[in-house]
Design a protein around this motif. Structure first.
Motif, PDB file in Angstrom:
ATOM      1  N   GLU A 100     -36.075 -24.602 -29.206  1.00 43.56           N
ATOM      2  CA  GLU A 100     -36.038 -24.044 -30.550  1.00 43.56           C
ATOM      3  C   GLU A 100     -37.405 -24.095 -31.248  1.00 43.56           C
ATOM      4  N   ASP A 101     -38.439 -24.523 -30.523  1.00 44.41           N
ATOM      5  CA  ASP A 101     -39.791 -24.512 -31.094  1.00 44.41           C
ATOM      6  C   ASP A 101     -40.203 -23.089 -31.450  1.00 44.41           C
ATOM      7  N   LYS A 102     -40.895 -22.944 -32.558  1.00 48.22           N
ATOM      8  CA  LYS A 102     -41.469 -21.650 -32.916  1.00 48.22           C
ATOM      9  C   LYS A 102     -42.678 -21.385 -32.016  1.00 48.22           C
ATOM     10  N   ILE A 103     -42.830 -20.137 -31.571  1.00 42.41           N
ATOM     11  CA  ILE A 103     -43.872 -19.843 -30.580  1.00 42.41           C
ATOM     12  C   ILE A 103     -45.274 -19.960 -31.162  1.00 42.41           C
ATOM     13  N   GLY A 104     -45.400 -19.849 -32.474  1.00 36.94           N
ATOM     14  CA  GLY A 104     -46.703 -20.010 -33.100  1.00 36.94           C
ATOM     15  C   GLY A 104     -47.284 -21.399 -32.902  1.00 36.94           C
ATOM     16  N   LYS A 105     -46.445 -22.368 -32.577  1.00 39.63           N
ATOM     17  CA  LYS A 105     -46.894 -23.731 -32.312  1.00 39.63           C
ATOM     18  C   LYS A 105     -47.802 -23.784 -31.092  1.00 39.63           C
ATOM     19  N   TYR A 106     -47.590 -22.848 -30.158  1.00 41.87           N
ATOM     20  CA  TYR A 106     -48.339 -22.843 -28.904  1.00 41.87           C
ATOM     21  C   TYR A 106     -49.268 -21.643 -28.762  1.00 41.87           C
ATOM     22  N   ILE A 107     -48.979 -20.569 -29.512  1.00 40.07           N
ATOM     23  CA  ILE A 107     -49.783 -19.348 -29.422  1.00 40.07           C
ATOM     24  C   ILE A 107     -50.269 -18.999 -30.829  1.00 40.07           C
ATOM     25  N   PRO A 108     -51.530 -19.323 -31.141  1.00 40.63           N
ATOM     26  CA  PRO A 108     -52.046 -19.120 -32.500  1.00 40.63           C
ATOM     27  C   PRO A 108     -51.889 -17.692 -33.001  1.00 40.63           C
ATOM     28  N   GLU A 109     -51.985 -16.721 -32.113  1.00 42.59           N
ATOM     29  CA  GLU A 109     -51.862 -15.318 -32.520  1.00 42.59           C
ATOM     30  C   GLU A 109     -50.502 -15.013 -33.166  1.00 42.59           C
ATOM     31  N   TYR A 110     -49.509 -15.869 -32.911  1.00 40.43           N
ATOM     32  CA  TYR A 110     -48.161 -15.627 -33.438  1.00 40.43           C
ATOM     33  C   TYR A 110     -47.758 -16.652 -34.502  1.00 40.43           C
ATOM     34  N   ALA A 111     -48.742 -17.322 -35.064  1.00 39.67           N
ATOM     35  CA  ALA A 111     -48.434 -18.306 -36.104  1.00 39.67           C
ATOM     36  C   ALA A 111     -47.758 -17.652 -37.301  1.00 39.67           C
TER      37      ALA A 111
END
Length: 461
Positions: A100-111
């Motif tokens: 359930e982690d938000k993907i912006g946590k790992y991919i800055p482009e999608y913060a």
């Protein structure tokens, strides 16, 4: 004694006749679409995790006139997504991320644009991320190697097509993001992670993360049809397919993959169940897709499958859980309907009136009954002939892979014996067990065979 021996022989013959009767039917289905002189197909059918049919038909390379073999290596396209999804769940089990982690946590482009997108949404194609990738580009763009960052740059500024979790829409872009997440967390390239944590772990020795420059033994050439003739498929850098479709494999290696999933070798049972469960949308509506597993039905039988396609290649991996049948078919031309071939083969096992009878005869190997390794020097002591009655002998042998086997009188098919202890063995294909008996000098003197409650002792010659 005679009744037991007759029954055992009948069961062995029934099993092998089962395989042989389906062999001709599968041959007929395959030959309707493929022939020996064109690009072709490698196909494998397994029952209870064991191959009962595996063949290749057609050419691996038309210019060199080389035939396809069962160990030919194909691009498997989007079946790659299963490996990506399972890798993500492996990292979840290791406590390195949450589904359930938000993907912006790992991919800055999608913060920002991905503030409501979770890893769960990427896995089941409900993220809303547009399926815009370099895979769909034409001309020379597809010939250029690209880094994962470059792949993401190509689509990162696209607006979402819908609110995450609202709809299902297949997206290669979403699975490219999953590959980047795997790299960010593991500190390895996607290819290295797959190699070390999956291929090496379960013995997929003929599988690769795709690279068009590397020498890959038994690699097949891909073809398409143009103006009613075969031509070489356009060159495409597999870096563009990345974690959405860059893997290469064989039918035998894909069976190892399937068996590893079902035996919980890579993941806990709960994680596999999560991957193989249809997704619920925000509305509560259920869609027939999990984490890289697609769900449908044939007659009254559930089907779990995924397909794949790259330039010049098509593939399918199909599982019938009710019948415990696994079918995988790989082709080196995207000009024929391999999905229909696999479906027709599956229908043989779903609709045949003989299937249930045979299933009752063939012993299904239970997950908890796992064979152990026994040193070859111990196994050698069991080889030889054992007298069932005068002039009637069972033969126990050891092949060059250190697999112990039994050969019944008058039979040519070897029946593999699997060790539970160093002297007690079981047979997977019938309900039979064998114990090798020793005297006080530790010499093997006989074997005791139990089958369906009946027992026979055969003295070693």
């Amino acid at each position: 004694m005679n009744n037991f021996f007759t029954t055992l022989t009948f069961l062995f013959i029934t099993y092998f006749n089962f395989s042989q009767s389906y062999e001709s039917k599968i041959d007929s289905i395959v030959s309707q679409q493929y022939n020996a002189n064109d690009p072709g197909i490698a196909i494998l059918v397994a029952k209870d995790g064991k191959a009962i049919y595996k063949k290749a038909l057609g050419k691996s390379n038309l210019e060199l006139n080389t035939p396809l073999e069962i160990n030919s290596v194909f691009q498997i396209g989007s079946i790659t997504k299963q490996f990506t999804a399972i890798s993500i769940l492996m990292l979840v089990e290791q406590g390195k991320l949450n589904i359930e982690d938000k993907i912006g946590k790992y991919i800055p482009e999608y913060a920002e644009v991905g503030k409501d997108i979770t890893i769960h949404h990427l896995l089941n194609h409900t993220s809303g991320i547009k399926n815009k990738t370099l895979l769909s580009e034409k001309n020379y763009t597809s010939r250029m190697d690209r880094s994962p960052k470059e792949l993401i740059t190509y689509f990162k500024d696209e607006p979402l097509e819908f609110i995450p979790g609202e709809k299902f829409k297949y997206s290669n872009a979403g699975y490219i993001l999953l590959g980047q997440i795997i790299e960010t967390i593991s500190k390895q390239s996607y290819g290295q992670f797959i190699q070390e944590n999956i291929f090496d772990k379960i013995g997929m020795t003929s599988s690769y993360y795709g690279n068009m420059k590397h020498i890959i033994p038994n690699r097949t050439t891909g073809y398409i049809v143009e103006q009613n003739d075969f031509i070489n498929a356009d060159y495409m850098s597999l870096s563009l397919a990345y974690s959405a479709g860059a893997l290469l494999s064989t039918t035998e290696d894909l069976l190892k993959w399937q068996n590893a999933l079902l035996s919980n070798t890579l993941l806990k049972e709960s994680s596999i169940k999560q991957a193989m469960t249809p997704t619920l949308l925000n509305t509560g509506k259920r869609i027939p897709y999990g984490y890289a597993f697609r769900f449908s039905r044939l007659e009254n039988s559930p089907v779990i499958a995924h397909t794949g396609s790259t330039k010049g290649f098509t593939s399918i991996a199909l599982f019938l859980p009710k019948e415990n049948i696994y079918i995988t078919a790989l082709t080196n031309c995207n000009c024929k309907n391999v999905n229909n071939v696999a479906k027709q083969v599956a229908e043989l096992f779903v609709t045949s009136p003989d299937t249930n009878k045979v299933s009752a005869i063939i012993k299904t190997t239970k997950q908890e009954r796992k064979p152990i390794a026994v040193p070859a020097e111990i196994l050698n002591n069991y080889t030889g002939t054992y007298e069932v009655k005068p002039n009637v002998n069972l033969t126990v042998g050891l092949d060059n892979t250190n697999q112990l086997y039994l050969l019944a009188p008058g039979q040519t098919k070897k029946v593999e014996l699997f060790a539970e202890t160093q002297n007690h063995f079981f047979v997977k294909i019938v309900d039979a067990e064998i114990t090798f008996n020793k005297n006080e000098m530790n010499k093997v003197i006989s074997l005791t065979m139990n089958q369906s409650g009946r027992k026979i002792i055969a003295k070693k010659n």
